[in-house]
Design a protein around this motif. Structure first.
Motif, PDB file in Angstrom:
ATOM      1  N   SER A 337       0.877  -1.059  -0.115  1.00 55.29           N
ATOM      2  CA  SER A 337       0.027   0.073   0.077  1.00 55.29           C
ATOM      3  C   SER A 337       0.998   1.257  -0.133  1.00 55.29           C
ATOM      4  CB  SER A 337      -1.012  -0.004   1.403  1.00 55.29           C
ATOM      5  OG  SER A 337      -1.776   1.139   1.242  1.00 55.29           O
ATOM      6  N   ARG A 338       1.135   1.814  -1.081  1.00 52.24           N
ATOM      7  CA  ARG A 338       1.989   3.161  -1.006  1.00 52.24           C
ATOM      8  C   ARG A 338       1.676   3.907  -2.448  1.00 52.24           C
ATOM      9  NH1 ARG A 338       6.812  -0.685  -2.189  1.00 52.24           N
ATOM     10  NH2 ARG A 338       6.514  -1.346  -4.292  1.00 52.24           N
ATOM     11  N   VAL A 339       2.263   5.128  -2.136  1.00 56.99           N
ATOM     12  CA  VAL A 339       2.220   6.051  -3.272  1.00 56.99           C
ATOM     13  C   VAL A 339       3.666   6.278  -3.731  1.00 56.99           C
ATOM     14  CG1 VAL A 339       1.618   8.559  -4.006  1.00 56.99           C
ATOM     15  CG2 VAL A 339       0.384   7.159  -2.141  1.00 56.99           C
ATOM     16  N   VAL A 340       3.947   6.128  -5.230  1.00 59.77           N
ATOM     17  CA  VAL A 340       5.211   6.333  -5.550  1.00 59.77           C
ATOM     18  C   VAL A 340       5.049   7.708  -6.676  1.00 59.77           C
ATOM     19  CG1 VAL A 340       6.798   5.662  -7.043  1.00 59.77           C
ATOM     20  CG2 VAL A 340       5.891   4.069  -5.698  1.00 59.77           C
ATOM     21  N   ILE A 341       5.929   8.813  -6.260  1.00 59.53           N
ATOM     22  CA  ILE A 341       5.832   9.812  -7.050  1.00 59.53           C
ATOM     23  C   ILE A 341       7.131   9.870  -7.851  1.00 59.53           C
ATOM     24  CG2 ILE A 341       5.835  12.476  -6.989  1.00 59.53           C
ATOM     25  CD1 ILE A 341       4.454  11.548  -4.103  1.00 59.53           C
ATOM     26  N   GLU A 342       7.016   9.773  -9.154  1.00 61.34           N
ATOM     27  CA  GLU A 342       7.966   9.630 -10.210  1.00 61.34           C
ATOM     28  C   GLU A 342       8.267  10.934 -10.686  1.00 61.34           C
ATOM     29  OE1 GLU A 342       8.246   5.017 -11.516  1.00 61.34           O
ATOM     30  OE2 GLU A 342       8.364   6.629 -12.919  1.00 61.34           O
ATOM     31  N   PHE A 343       9.783  11.397 -10.434  1.00 63.01           N
ATOM     32  CA  PHE A 343       9.863  12.771 -11.092  1.00 63.01           C
ATOM     33  C   PHE A 343      10.452  12.599 -12.718  1.00 63.01           C
ATOM     34  CE2 PHE A 343      10.085  13.169  -6.570  1.00 63.01           C
ATOM     35  CZ  PHE A 343       9.668  14.208  -6.320  1.00 63.01           C
ATOM     36  N   LYS A 344      10.430  13.790 -13.220  1.00 67.48           N
ATOM     37  CA  LYS A 344      10.770  14.017 -14.490  1.00 67.48           C
ATOM     38  C   LYS A 344      12.378  13.813 -14.551  1.00 67.48           C
ATOM     39  CE  LYS A 344       7.057  16.785 -16.251  1.00 67.48           C
ATOM     40  NZ  LYS A 344       6.554  17.980 -16.852  1.00 67.48           N
ATOM     41  N   THR A 345      12.724  13.371 -15.777  1.00 66.45           N
ATOM     42  CA  THR A 345      14.353  13.172 -16.114  1.00 66.45           C
ATOM     43  C   THR A 345      14.644  14.652 -16.630  1.00 66.45           C
ATOM     44  OG1 THR A 345      13.899  12.021 -17.903  1.00 66.45           O
ATOM     45  CG2 THR A 345      14.775  10.765 -16.060  1.00 66.45           C
ATOM     46  N   MET A 346      16.088  14.697 -16.493  1.00 68.49           N
ATOM     47  CA  MET A 346      16.513  16.302 -17.310  1.00 68.49           C
ATOM     48  C   MET A 346      16.803  15.746 -18.584  1.00 68.49           C
ATOM     49  SD  MET A 346      19.056  17.629 -14.497  1.00 68.49           S
ATOM     50  CE  MET A 346      19.374  16.126 -13.842  1.00 68.49           C
ATOM     51  N   ASN A 350      19.130   9.893 -20.548  1.00 69.90           N
ATOM     52  CA  ASN A 350      18.340   9.077 -21.413  1.00 69.90           C
ATOM     53  C   ASN A 350      16.928   8.550 -20.898  1.00 69.90           C
ATOM     54  OD1 ASN A 350      17.295   6.275 -22.375  1.00 69.90           O
ATOM     55  ND2 ASN A 350      19.591   5.728 -22.644  1.00 69.90           N
ATOM     56  N   HIS A 351      15.751   8.530 -21.581  1.00 69.20           N
ATOM     57  CA  HIS A 351      14.722   8.466 -21.164  1.00 69.20           C
ATOM     58  C   HIS A 351      14.393   7.117 -20.241  1.00 69.20           C
ATOM     59  CE1 HIS A 351      12.531  12.117 -21.910  1.00 69.20           C
ATOM     60  NE2 HIS A 351      12.890  12.185 -23.370  1.00 69.20           N
ATOM     61  N   ASN A 352      15.097   6.073 -20.790  1.00 72.19           N
ATOM     62  CA  ASN A 352      15.062   4.899 -19.994  1.00 72.19           C
ATOM     63  C   ASN A 352      16.008   4.673 -18.777  1.00 72.19           C
ATOM     64  OD1 ASN A 352      13.276   3.861 -21.931  1.00 72.19           O
ATOM     65  ND2 ASN A 352      14.761   3.324 -23.409  1.00 72.19           N
ATOM     66  N   CYS A 353      16.474   5.609 -18.415  1.00 70.89           N
ATOM     67  CA  CYS A 353      17.486   5.721 -17.088  1.00 70.89           C
ATOM     68  C   CYS A 353      16.561   5.599 -15.929  1.00 70.89           C
ATOM     69  CB  CYS A 353      18.502   6.601 -17.001  1.00 70.89           C
ATOM     70  SG  CYS A 353      17.812   8.256 -16.403  1.00 70.89           S
ATOM     71  N   ALA A 354      17.054   5.361 -14.875  1.00 68.38           N
ATOM     72  CA  ALA A 354      16.150   5.397 -13.683  1.00 68.38           C
ATOM     73  C   ALA A 354      15.833   6.832 -13.221  1.00 68.38           C
ATOM     74  CB  ALA A 354      17.237   4.765 -12.528  1.00 68.38           C
ATOM     75  N   VAL A 355      14.718   6.739 -12.479  1.00 65.44           N
ATOM     76  CA  VAL A 355      14.234   8.166 -12.173  1.00 65.44           C
ATOM     77  C   VAL A 355      14.353   8.427 -10.605  1.00 65.44           C
ATOM     78  CG1 VAL A 355      13.025   8.462 -14.327  1.00 65.44           C
ATOM     79  CG2 VAL A 355      11.879   7.268 -12.283  1.00 65.44           C
ATOM     80  N   ASN A 356      14.186   9.446 -10.201  1.00 65.45           N
ATOM     81  CA  ASN A 356      13.953   9.739  -8.895  1.00 65.45           C
ATOM     82  C   ASN A 356      12.530   9.479  -8.285  1.00 65.45           C
ATOM     83  OD1 ASN A 356      16.046  12.793  -9.399  1.00 65.45           O
ATOM     84  ND2 ASN A 356      16.725  10.767  -8.866  1.00 65.45           N
ATOM     85  N   LYS A 357      12.442   9.065  -7.049  1.00 63.16           N
ATOM     86  CA  LYS A 357      11.084   8.852  -6.752  1.00 63.16           C
ATOM     87  C   LYS A 357      10.774   9.463  -5.322  1.00 63.16           C
ATOM     88  CE  LYS A 357      10.954   4.699  -9.196  1.00 63.16           C
ATOM     89  NZ  LYS A 357      11.061   3.093  -9.219  1.00 63.16           N
ATOM     90  N   LEU A 358       9.734   9.745  -5.031  1.00 64.59           N
ATOM     91  CA  LEU A 358       9.505  10.191  -3.613  1.00 64.59           C
ATOM     92  C   LEU A 358       8.384   8.905  -3.261  1.00 64.59           C
ATOM     93  CD1 LEU A 358       9.444  11.783  -0.905  1.00 64.59           C
ATOM     94  CD2 LEU A 358       7.811  13.494  -2.159  1.00 64.59           C
ATOM     95  N   ILE A 359       8.391   8.459  -2.072  1.00 63.41           N
ATOM     96  CA  ILE A 359       7.495   7.189  -1.753  1.00 63.41           C
ATOM     97  C   ILE A 359       6.969   7.476  -0.286  1.00 63.41           C
ATOM     98  CG2 ILE A 359       7.182   4.822  -1.447  1.00 63.41           C
ATOM     99  CD1 ILE A 359       9.631   4.479  -3.465  1.00 63.41           C
ATOM    100  N   PHE A 360       5.607   7.213  -0.388  1.00 63.40           N
ATOM    101  CA  PHE A 360       5.013   7.355   0.924  1.00 63.40           C
ATOM    102  C   PHE A 360       4.459   5.916   1.058  1.00 63.40           C
ATOM    103  CE2 PHE A 360       4.611  11.992  -0.033  1.00 63.40           C
ATOM    104  CZ  PHE A 360       5.191  12.628   1.345  1.00 63.40           C
ATOM    105  N   GLU A 361       5.007   5.109   2.009  1.00 64.96           N
ATOM    106  CA  GLU A 361       4.550   3.849   2.199  1.00 64.96           C
ATOM    107  C   GLU A 361       3.756   3.352   3.513  1.00 64.96           C
ATOM    108  OE1 GLU A 361       6.796   0.730   0.262  1.00 64.96           O
ATOM    109  OE2 GLU A 361       6.814  -0.377   2.270  1.00 64.96           O
ATOM    110  N   MET A 362       2.453   2.654   3.291  1.00 64.47           N
ATOM    111  CA  MET A 362       1.826   2.490   4.320  1.00 64.47           C
ATOM    112  C   MET A 362       1.933   0.984   4.717  1.00 64.47           C
ATOM    113  SD  MET A 362       0.196   5.316   2.906  1.00 64.47           S
ATOM    114  CE  MET A 362      -0.666   4.768   1.584  1.00 64.47           C
ATOM    115  N   LYS A 363       2.060   0.121   3.934  1.00 71.14           N
ATOM    116  CA  LYS A 363       2.321  -1.259   4.000  1.00 71.14           C
ATOM    117  C   LYS A 363       3.419  -1.903   2.855  1.00 71.14           C
ATOM    118  CE  LYS A 363      -1.770  -3.332   5.833  1.00 71.14           C
ATOM    119  NZ  LYS A 363      -3.204  -3.538   5.217  1.00 71.14           N
TER     120      LYS A 363
END
Ligand SMILES: NC(=O)c1ccc[n+]([C@@H]2O[C@H](COP(=O)([O-])OP(=O)(O)OC[C@H]3O[C@@H](n4cnc5c(N)ncnc54)[C@H](OP(=O)(O)O)[C@@H]3O)[C@@H](O)[C@H]2O)c1
Length: 473
Positions: A337-346, A350-363
């Motif tokens: 049970s969580r919210v993942v907020i994915e940030f845009k890349t610069m 490369n669009h396929n590279c890993a992205v930054n994330k902010l996560i709020f997790e309940m479970k």
């Protein structure tokens, strides 16, 4: 040391539908939780009400079993708590029965002035009878009678509006507590608290920086004991209509100008009234786990959805091109049970590279986490550090003073605190979105999925443009 919140005034809670699942699974353990932590006054009574003919002794036994199931044998102080329990048997549509209940409650209270709470732990079909009959009896004796109404409030925007009308005729909005138990969860309350106290988080929660938001509520558990409730509700109305839309509103609303309930309510409503479902079949995936139709209480050929994934948007300047993905399901391979907020890349990335994330997790964990990436090939140091840099903090409550989410909310009700309850406007706005999803659901194929899987189709598509998971249509 932080002073713990307690209830000081004597009270009575009348639980309508006390013979049901919600009472045994959630309400009784919550009352025990508050009692064991010495948060309740000496004088209080819990009165179960239902059509089921139970003696006081039988009701006490049911309560006892529910606590032992949750807290193990010989729970501390349970025998003393049991003395506060009573049961009153009667129908929901007979005024006389409420008059008798009122006399019964008065007798129990004696000469003491007590706060009274009527907890609706019954299916929505019973609400109208309860509201009208309570207003003519107990509310006549106690104008401050509080009503607690469980989500889902109604079954559609129309039925919710009908209820609002009846409620408005008989009760003051200030005494109505519309409860979504997700708002009693510490990590969910932490979203508001962290945003109110750390502007840096508000700077991050900016649609111009975000590529997409994913809200997930997956459970390995099947419907189990909740079939009576679930079969006529389904996952869209059970999980998306309130729990996930509430969390979305807490993440994406404008930060309230004042730290009070009215400002919070206003911002949540403003956000929810801007959430939009396209109505396209491609933006909704629904499923039912194999074996669901064999459960007792389930209709043959039942169309009840036990899995749903939906793509939403928000009609506000800063959010309009940020896709919102919501997914919820039962009997899946994992409980998350969580919210993942994915940030845009610069632009140069490369669009396929890993992205930054902010996560709020309940479970499974209760935490907030910021994920940064560090590519080893750019490291000049001898120790080539690559991979993920995770800045995480536990949001879980630890220690003996922790309360269950229902205990947290019942404590708030008894103390007249409404910050973590729903407003009528929020409920109606959420139904509007849900009704649009339900219309498309009725035109969509209900896909079959295996218990323990990832849902109807394990085939996810990772689009080139945006780093989000979605289903192939
Ligand atoms: N269970 C959950 O996990 C859950 C989660 C979120 C919200 N809710 C909400 O919480 C409330 C209670 O849930 P629940 O699971 O406890 O419901 P339930 O077990 O289906 O019903 C609770 C009690 O209400 C009475 N009742 C049931 N159907 C009725 C009907 N058609 N007409 C009149 N009375 C009826 C029964 O008591 P008597 O026969 O003794 O009168 C029953 O024991 C509902 O509003 C539900 O939508 C439940």
């Amino acid at each position: 040391m932080i002073k713990k919140t307690i209830v000081q005034k004597p009270f009575q809670i009348i639980i309508f539908g006390a013979s049901g699942d919600l009472a045994s699974l959630m309400l009784f353990p919550a009352i025990y939780n508050l009692y064991a932590q010495k948060r309740l006054p000496e004088n209080f009574q819990i009165i179960g009400y239902g059509r089921t003919k139970l003696t006081r002794n039988q009701f006490q036994k049911i309560f006892h079993q529910s606590i032992v199931k949750k807290y193990g044998q010989n729970p501390y102080k349970l025998t003393q708590l049991i003395d506060h329990l009573y049961f009153f048997s009667g129908p929901y549509d007979d005024l006389k029965s409420y008059e008798n209940l009122n006399q019964f409650c008065k007798k129990l209270a004696g000469t003491e002035k007590v706060d009274q709470v009527a907890y609706f732990s019954v299916p929505p079909v019973v609400f109208a009878d309860l509201i009208v009959n309570l207003s003519k009896t107990i509310k006549n004796s106690n104008n401050k009678l509080k009503l607690v109404i469980e989500k889902p409030f109604g079954t559609s925007e129309k039925t919710a509006q009908e209820l609002v009308k009846i409620l408005g005729k008989h009760f003051d909005q200030r005494n109505i507590y519309m409860l979504d138990h997700y708002l009693g969860k510490i990590p969910v309350q932490s979203i508001i608290q962290l945003r109110m106290e750390n502007n840096i988080i508000n700077q991050l929660l900016n649609g111009d920086l975000i590529s997409n938001i994913q809200l997930t509520a997956f459970e390995t558990a099947d419907i189990g004991q909740r079939i009576g409730y679930f079969e006529h509700t389904g996952i869209i109305r059970d999980m998306l209509q309130s729990h996930l839309l509430q969390i979305l509103s807490l993440i994406t609303m404008d930060i309230p100008n004042h730290p009070n309930r009215n400002s919070l309510e206003r911002e949540k409503y403003a956000l929810l009234s801007a959430v939009h479902f396209s109505g396209k079949k491609d933006d909704l995936v629904i499923g039912q786990y194999q074996g669901y139709q064999k459960l007792r209480g389930v209709k043959k050929n039942s169309k009840t959805d036990t899995f749903a994934a939906v793509k939403l948007s928000i009609d506000r300047r800063q959010w309009f091109d940020v896709p919102i993905f919501m997914r919820a399901g039962k009997k899946l391979g994992q409980t998350i049970s969580r919210v993942v907020i994915e940030f845009k890349t610069m632009p140069f990335q490369n669009h396929n590279c890993a992205v930054n994330k902010l996560i709020f997790e309940m479970k499974p964990a209760e935490k907030i986490e910021l994920i940064l990436y560090k590519d080893a090939k750019h490291s000049k140091s001898l120790t080539k550090m690559g991979g993920t840099v995770s800045l995480a903090h536990n949001l879980a409550c630890v220690g003996d003073e922790c309360l269950t989410e229902y205990a947290t909310l019942i404590l708030d009700i008894l103390n007249g605190k409404k910050d973590y309850f729903l407003s009528i406007n929020e409920v109606l706005a959420s139904w509007k979105i849900t009704d649009d999803i339900m219309k498309t659901k009725n035109r969509s194929d209900l896909l079959n999925y295996k218990g323990g899987s990832e849902g109807p189709k394990s085939q996810y598509r990772l689009t080139k443009k945006e780093n989000f998971y979605w289903y192939e249509s």
